[in-house]
Design an enzyme around this catalytic site. Sequence first.
Site: not given
Ligand SMILES: *Cc1c(COP(=O)(O)O)cnc(C)c1O
Length: 417
Positions: A21, A136, A188, A216, A244, A247, A276, A362
Amino acid sequence: MPYDRFFVDAIAQLHAEQRYRVFADLERIAGCFPRAIWHAPNGQREVVVWCSNDYLGMGQHPSVIGAMSETAKRLGTGAGGTRNISGTSHPLVELEIELADLHGKEAALVFTSGYVSNQTGISTLAKLIPECVILSDALNHNSMIEGIRQSGVEKRIFRHNDVGHLEELLRTVGRARPKLIVFESLYSMDGDIAPIRRICDLADRYEAMTYLDEVHAVGMYGPRGGGIAERDRVMHRVDIIEGTLAKAFGCLGGYIAGTATLIDAVRSYAPGFIFTSALPPPICAAATASIRHLKVSQVERQNHQDRVQRVKAELTAAKLPVMASDSHIVPVRIGDPAKCKAASDMLLAEYGIYIQPINYPTVARGTERLRITPSPCHDDIMIGQLVAALSDVWHQLGLPHESAACAAEIRDHRAKS
Ligand SMILES: *Cc1c(COP(=O)(O)O)cnc(C)c1O
């Protein structure tokens, strides 16, 4: 010991499989998304980004930028440590209240990314449930798979979105044993949507808990941007919702939402939370501004869907092999890793259009694709240029046009995985 050799060999392996990549060096231009400056090998150039997961362009929204810069000026940049040391800031507390409200849950817990929230959230929950079995979906994201692996509990994989298979597995595990069903609302890469209601029906019948990744979908679906579960009026039936902030909300961070007790337990036991540093206050404030905006504003969601429909229609009219998708994800099938990369390179170098190639691992081998994500900021002219450029590239590389056949093939591929 030839240590360097090990790494050289590992990289050579990727080249041999044509899945090494390369990242494009870009600077998005705030206020002008999806336009960006590409730092090309031979100088700078303006391009149009067609593959961002900042789906609604909230990363350039004035109130989101304003919240971030204003909070940085008032509270400084970093969090100052882990939540247990000194990282809990008032903007973070406000963000969690906003998220709990978004999903109609008692509480929410923020992590440094969606990846971490899945990994440490799922592993911690499963470990806290005695004798837990995880069910799952076969196409779950790597962060969920890592969470399951890390939990060390027994797992059963059900075929993608196949409620019949899920029921079969639930039956074999039996009602008496605790079970966690882990799945996504919107996958996604194909843009297909889970039968959330039917999965919740099964969870009720077999006394399982449900954990739903809405990464997503948050911000984009449902009257307040609560996701597909909100749109489908089943949000209250899902036990744990994960999302998240990176996004559609245009910032950074991840979270889970659920009952106050469950959230308190994860807060107290999750290593990926405890050890963390917390999300910086400016990012928390920006995310809160973005969520608040999308709770009341429909215009971004409406324009987003409008743009998506237009892109799908124009690509289809140009006989480009758009893969059937129930959502804002527009995958265009190529089916070969080298050609996928070549198409992406040509689009960028010759047409100033940036679409990252999506190759194995992917997606499954043979289903390599360009994954297009229209946003409310892509205008008709940009769409016209995209379709013209893709048509040229298809012609130059001799790529296939038939779309119905490839949709069926992808479905077969999925069923087998
Ligand atoms: C991108 C993604 C995540 C991780 O989220 P980030 O905030 O980018 O770490 C989790 N689950 C799915 C399905 C994703 O596509």
